[in-house]
Enzyme design. Structure first.
Site, PDB file in Angstrom:
ATOM      1  N   ASP A  30      -8.348  -0.070   5.618  1.00 60.07           N
ATOM      2  CA  ASP A  30      -8.192   1.282   6.142  1.00 60.07           C
ATOM      3  C   ASP A  30      -7.857   2.311   5.070  1.00 60.07           C
ATOM      4  O   ASP A  30      -8.148   3.507   5.219  1.00 60.07           O
ATOM      5  CB  ASP A  30      -7.070   1.300   7.185  1.00 60.07           C
TER       6      ASP A  30
ATOM      7  N   THR B  79       0.836  -1.195   0.000  1.00 58.07           N
ATOM      8  CA  THR B  79       0.000   0.000   0.000  1.00 58.07           C
ATOM      9  C   THR B  79       0.874   1.249   0.000  1.00 58.07           C
ATOM     10  O   THR B  79       1.790   1.381   0.795  1.00 58.07           O
ATOM     11  CB  THR B  79      -0.900   0.018   1.251  1.00 58.07           C
TER      12      THR B  79
ATOM     13  N   GLY C  97      -0.562  -1.877   6.428  1.00 54.57           N
ATOM     14  CA  GLY C  97      -0.670  -3.064   7.274  1.00 54.57           C
ATOM     15  C   GLY C  97      -2.098  -3.559   7.359  1.00 54.57           C
ATOM     16  O   GLY C  97      -2.921  -3.270   6.480  1.00 54.57           O
TER      17      GLY C  97
HETATM   18  C1  SD4 Z   1      -5.497  -2.925   3.735  1.00 51.47           C
HETATM   19  N1  SD4 Z   1      -3.870  -1.493   4.720  1.00 51.47           N
HETATM   20  O1  SD4 Z   1      -6.227  -3.102   2.759  1.00 51.47           O
HETATM   21  C2  SD4 Z   1      -4.182  -2.239   3.526  1.00 51.47           C
HETATM   22  C3  SD4 Z   1      -3.170  -3.249   3.145  1.00 51.47           C
HETATM   23  C4  SD4 Z   1      -1.774  -2.756   3.166  1.00 51.47           C
HETATM   24  O2  SD4 Z   1       0.366  -2.895   2.538  1.00 51.47           O
HETATM   25  O3  SD4 Z   1      -1.408  -1.786   3.757  1.00 51.47           O
HETATM   26  N2  SD4 Z   1      -0.885  -3.413   2.531  1.00 51.47           N
HETATM   27  O4  SD4 Z   1      -5.777  -3.347   4.849  1.00 51.47           O
END
Ligand code: SD4
Length: 337
Positions: A229, A198, A250
Site C-alpha cells: 500500500d 514503514t 501494516g
Molecule cells: C507493505 N504496508 O508493504 C507495508 C508494510 C508495513 O510496517 O507497513 N510495514 O505492505
C-alpha cells in the site's frame, strides 16, 4: 420524490454537509505526526523545516530522508530483502494541491522519497516502478548504491530461507519482543522478523497546508515485484487540503483492498474525528473476515484540518509520534481486537 425535489434536497444536504465540514482555523500548527516510535526522530528532522516557517511538503520529505539514512531500520537500503534477497523500496509524497509522486520496487537508490518527489515535480505521472524508476532516478542526479544487508537482516533472511515456505506476514506487536540498539532499532516479534517499520508521516505547516510522505522496504521476504500500500496514493497515503490527511502501516494488501487512507479522509469529510475515521476504516477490514483479521495488523494515522490527530489499529501495539510547539511524544493507538 421527483427529480427536482431530489436535487433540491441533495443540494440542501450538500450545503449543510459542507457547512459542517468547512475547516476552521488550524489549531496548534505547525504539527507533524509519524507512524511508530521511530517517528520521534523523523518528526525532529521534519521540525527543522516546520519550526522555521517551512512548507509541509519539504518537512515530510526531510523526515522521510532522515529515516532512509538509517542502516538499522526497515526503511531504505537498510531494509529487509524480498524472498530473492533483493532490497526493493517503495515511497510516495503528496502535497496540498493534490500533487503526488511515487516509486515502487526501486533498487539501489538511497532516497526513494526524493525520487518520488521528482516524479511529482518533473513528470506528468504519479507512479514509476522497478527499472524505469531507477532509470529516472539516475537521469535526475541520483546515484546507485548497493544495499548492504546488516548482520541482523542477513540472519533473519537466512533463517527464513531455511523454512522454505512462502508466508509473508506482518508481525503483530503484542507478542514478546526483543530489540536491538540504535535510534531506529526495529522491533522483533514472533519469528524475529521486524516487518513493520514503514514510515508514514503527515504534517501541517504554519500556513495550515497539509502534506504527507511514506517510505518503506515493504513486507520482508515478499515475492520480488510485490508492491504494498505504501506507494499507492489513496492506500498508504492520502492528503486533501480541505479536510485532512492519513497514512497507514501494516499488511498492505488489506489497506489497498479498502483504499484505506482515502477512506479515512472521506470519513473525516463526513465529520468524524481522525481517531473515529481511522477506527471505521479498521472496522471495514475486520468486519469482512474476523478470523483472518486476528492474524493481521493494520494501523491508520490521521490529522484533520484543525490539527486534530488520531490513530486506530486492528491489534494492540501500533503507536505514533507527534511533535508540535508544545508536545513531543509517542501515543499508543487504540485497537479493535
Ligand atoms: C507493505 N504496508 O508493504 C507495508 C508494510 C508495513 O510496517 O507497513 N510495514 O505492505
Amino acid at each position: 420524490m421527483n427529480r427536482k425535489q431530489f436535487l433540491k434536497l441533495s443540494s440542501l444536504g450538500l450545503s449543510a454537509l459542507s457547512f459542517k465540514q468547512v475547516p476552521t482555523a488550524a489549531v496548534n500548527k505547525p504539527i507533524v505526526i509519524s507512524t511508530w516510535d521511530s517517528g520521534m526522530a523523523v518528526n525532529a528532522a521534519a521540525w527543522k523545516i516546520l519550526g522555521t516557517g517551512g512548507k509541509s511538503v519539504d518537512a515530510v520529505e526531510a523526515g522521510a530522508i532522515s529515516i532512509e539514512n538509517e542502516i538499522n531500520c526497515c526503511v531504505g537500503l537498510g531494509g529487509y530483502p524480498d524472498r530473492d534477497g533483493i532490497v526493493t523500496l517503495d515511497a510516495c509524497i503528496m502535497d496540498e494541491h493534490a500533487n503526488c509522486g511515487a516509486v515502487a520496487g526501486l533498487e539501489q537508490i538511497k532516497h526513494p522519497i526524493s525520487v518520488a518527489r521528482k516524479v511529482m515535480e518533473l513528470t506528468p505521472h504519479v507512479l514509476l516502478v522497478g527499472n524505469g524508476a531507477q532509470q529516472f532516478a539516475l537521469e535526475n542526479g541520483f546515484t546507485k548504491e548497493p544495499a548492504v544487508l546488516s548482520k541482523e537482516a542477513t540472519d533473519a533472511y537466512n533463517n527464513w530461507l531455511k523454512e522454505g515456505k512462502y508466508k509473508p506476514v506482518i508481525n503483530i506487536e503484542n507478542q514478546p519482543k526483543k530489540t536491538f540498539g540504535g535510534p531506529f532499532a526495529p522491533t522483533f516479534f514472533n519469528d524475529g522478523t521486524p516487518n513493520h517499520d514503514t514510515m508514514g508521516l503527515v504534517a501541517m505547516d504554519a500556513t495550515g497546508n497539509l502534506s504527507g510522505a511514506v517510505t518503506t522496504s515493504g513486507m520482508a521476504f515478499k515475492i520480488h515485484g510485490r508492491v504494498g500500500d505504501s506507494p499507492v496514493i489513496g492506500a498508504g497515503l492520502f492528503v486533501d487540503n480541505e479536510v485532512g490527511a492519513a497514512t497507514s502501516s501494516g499488511t498492505g494488501e488489506e489497506v489497498i483492498r479498502i483504499c484505506g487512507t482515502h477512506l479515512v479522509v472521506e470519513f473525516m469529510r463526513q465529520g468524524y474525528s481522525p481517531e473515529m475515521a481511522c477506527k471505521k476504516a479498521v472496522e471495514r477490514i475486520v468486519n469482512r473476515d474476523k478470523a483472518k483479521a486476528k492474524t493481521l495488523q493494520v494501523g491508520f494515522l490521521a490529522m484533520n484540518k484543525k490539527g486534530e490527530h488520531g490513530a486506530y489499529a486492528i491489534q494492540k501495539g501500533f503507536v505514533y509520534s507527534i511533535k508540535t510547539n508544545t508536545e513531543n511524544r509517542i501515543i499508543a493507538a487504540k485497537h479493535l481486537i
